[in-house]
Design a protein around this motif. Structure first.
Motif, PDB file in Angstrom:
ATOM      1  N   SER A   1       0.825  -1.208   0.000  1.00 23.67           N
ATOM      2  CA  SER A   1       0.000   0.000   0.000  1.00 23.67           C
ATOM      3  C   SER A   1       0.860   1.260   0.000  1.00 23.67           C
ATOM      4  O   SER A   1       0.544   2.244  -0.666  1.00 23.67           O
ATOM      5  CB  SER A   1      -0.934  -0.009   1.214  1.00 23.67           C
ATOM      6  OG  SER A   1      -1.789  -1.142   1.189  1.00 23.67           O
TER       7      SER A   1
ATOM      8  N   SER B   1      -2.594  -0.559  -5.974  1.00 23.68           N
ATOM      9  CA  SER B   1      -4.036  -0.387  -5.809  1.00 23.68           C
ATOM     10  C   SER B   1      -4.609  -1.457  -4.887  1.00 23.68           C
ATOM     11  O   SER B   1      -4.006  -2.515  -4.676  1.00 23.68           O
ATOM     12  CB  SER B   1      -4.724  -0.457  -7.176  1.00 23.68           C
ATOM     13  OG  SER B   1      -4.589  -1.750  -7.733  1.00 23.68           O
TER      14      SER B   1
ATOM     15  N   TRP C   1      -7.272  -3.406  -5.288  1.00 16.45           N
ATOM     16  CA  TRP C   1      -7.648  -4.654  -5.951  1.00 16.45           C
ATOM     17  C   TRP C   1      -6.423  -5.481  -6.304  1.00 16.45           C
ATOM     18  O   TRP C   1      -6.447  -6.712  -6.212  1.00 16.45           O
ATOM     19  CB  TRP C   1      -8.472  -4.359  -7.202  1.00 16.45           C
ATOM     20  CG  TRP C   1      -9.783  -3.727  -6.883  1.00 16.45           C
ATOM     21  CD1 TRP C   1     -10.148  -2.429  -7.088  1.00 16.45           C
ATOM     22  CD2 TRP C   1     -10.913  -4.364  -6.257  1.00 16.45           C
ATOM     23  NE1 TRP C   1     -11.428  -2.216  -6.651  1.00 16.45           N
ATOM     24  CE2 TRP C   1     -11.927  -3.377  -6.141  1.00 16.45           C
ATOM     25  CE3 TRP C   1     -11.162  -5.659  -5.812  1.00 16.45           C
ATOM     26  CZ2 TRP C   1     -13.163  -3.661  -5.576  1.00 16.45           C
ATOM     27  CZ3 TRP C   1     -12.390  -5.941  -5.247  1.00 16.45           C
ATOM     28  CH2 TRP C   1     -13.383  -4.948  -5.143  1.00 16.45           C
ATOM     29  N   ARG C   2      -5.333  -4.820  -6.692  1.00 16.53           N
ATOM     30  CA  ARG C   2      -4.111  -5.565  -6.990  1.00 16.53           C
ATOM     31  C   ARG C   2      -3.511  -6.159  -5.720  1.00 16.53           C
ATOM     32  O   ARG C   2      -2.990  -7.281  -5.733  1.00 16.53           O
ATOM     33  CB  ARG C   2      -3.098  -4.641  -7.674  1.00 16.53           C
ATOM     34  CG  ARG C   2      -1.905  -5.393  -8.240  1.00 16.53           C
ATOM     35  CD  ARG C   2      -0.968  -4.464  -8.966  1.00 16.53           C
ATOM     36  NE  ARG C   2       0.182  -5.196  -9.493  1.00 16.53           N
ATOM     37  CZ  ARG C   2       1.229  -4.619 -10.055  1.00 16.53           C
ATOM     38  NH1 ARG C   2       1.259  -3.294 -10.182  1.00 16.53           N
ATOM     39  NH2 ARG C   2       2.226  -5.344 -10.514  1.00 16.53           N
TER      40      ARG C   2
END
Length: 334
Positions: A231, A236, A238-239
């Protein structure tokens, strides 16, 4: 002695730096381990480690006797279900005129009908064999849908937190408050009973416990350093879910994917026994017992054989799921 040590030192230096024939820099030979035969190859410890790496949890699973018994039972049930048209000696829907006694009672086990006939003169063995297809189809479809719903709810609630977590987990709490069998009976009674409706009803009942387990595991994984580092690097959400969180849920999904089939098979048999499951003339183990309960004392084979099939299937998937859980948990601790 001093001259001997100096000679050995010259030998070691000569082995370490051997000029290459193409005039390039000297190639280090010390990195190669010389085995007993004089050939060069990887170190023996590295070869042993390479052989051990892929099969750790598999060896632990195979060392579990109950798990192997469960695997054999599951394989047997699946094989019977897939080969039902070949294995069944008779048409499961055909009513034989000589399949009943003169008084109209079912025939006991005989050479022609190996485990007897049912109330309508149909071969009971053929109906039990074809009933395996119905039970496994409902079990796999219903449990697969329940695992998918539980995965989506648990991951969204555990990772995104906030309002999403509050809404989804309160919905889970509401679903948990209803007894599973009572809720399934109510849904099956409202909807028109059929094979796919029964699978849908069972999935809507069984996803709750899967969602809670996935939710707790996602909360734990999301606090680890590698997720926070992803992070911080701008990856992202979702990734991060796909690459760093979902791989840690594979073992949990495997366990629920096997243990849940046992529950769905039992629930399908219960619904069919109560008359709100798979409808006749489609053979179902619970439906066979429901049709034959009035003949339990006079023709016990009508209840014993389908009941034994339910017991074998449920027990096999339970043993397989428990063994997988133990093997995969040990793999995660290491």
């Amino acid at each position: 002695m001093g001259s001997t040590q100096r000679a050995r030192g010259h030998e070691r230096r000569a082995q370490v730096a051997v000029p290459r024939s193409d005039g390039a820099a000297a190639a280090p030979v010390a990195a190669l381990a010389v085995d007993g035969a004089g050939g060069a190859g990887p170190a023996p410890g590295a070869r042993r480690g390479a052989r051990r790496a892929p099969s750790g949890w598999v060896r632990r699973f195979l060392a579990n006797g109950a798990g192997v018994v469960g695997l054999v039972g599951v394989t047997l049930v699946v094989a019977v279900a897939l080969a039902a048209p070949v294995l069944a000696p008779h048409d499961p829907a055909r009513q034989y005129f000589d399949g009943l006694t003169l008084e109209g009672d079912p025939l006991p086990p005989s050479e022609r009908f190996l485990i007897g006939t049912d109330l309508l003169g149909r071969d009971l063995l053929s109906r039990v064999i074809h009933g395996a297809r119905v039970s496994l189809l409902v079990g796999v479809v219903a449990n697969g849908a329940a695992v998918l719903i539980g995965l989506v709810v648990g991951v969204l609630a555990g990772y995104f937190r906030g309002t999403v977590e509050t809404v989804l987990m309160r919905l889970t709490d509401i679903m948990t408050a209803f007894p599973a069998l009572i809720l399934a009976i109510a849904l099956a009674a409202i909807l028109r009973p059929s094979l796919w409706i029964v699978a849908l009803v069972i999935a809507l009942v069984n996803w709750v416990w899967i969602a809670r387990a996935i939710y707790a595991q996602v909360l734990s994984v999301a606090r680890r350093d590698f997720v926070e580092a992803a992070s911080a690097l701008g990856m992202s959400a979702w990734r991060t879910l796909l690459r760093h969180i979902l791989p840690h849920l594979v073992s949990t999904l495997m366990v629920f994917g096997t243990l849940g089939i046992s529950t769905t098979v039992l629930l399908e048999a219960s619904l069919s026994f109560l008359g709100v499951g798979v409808q006749p003339p489609m053979p179902s183990w619970g439906g066979i017992i429901n049709e034959s309960q009035s003949y339990f004392l006079d023709a016990p084979w009508l209840v014993v054989f389908p009941g034994a099939a339910i017991l074998l299937t449920s027990l096999s998937f339970n043993l397989l799921g428990e063994a997988l859980r133990d093997a995969l948990d040990l793999a995660e601790r290491r």
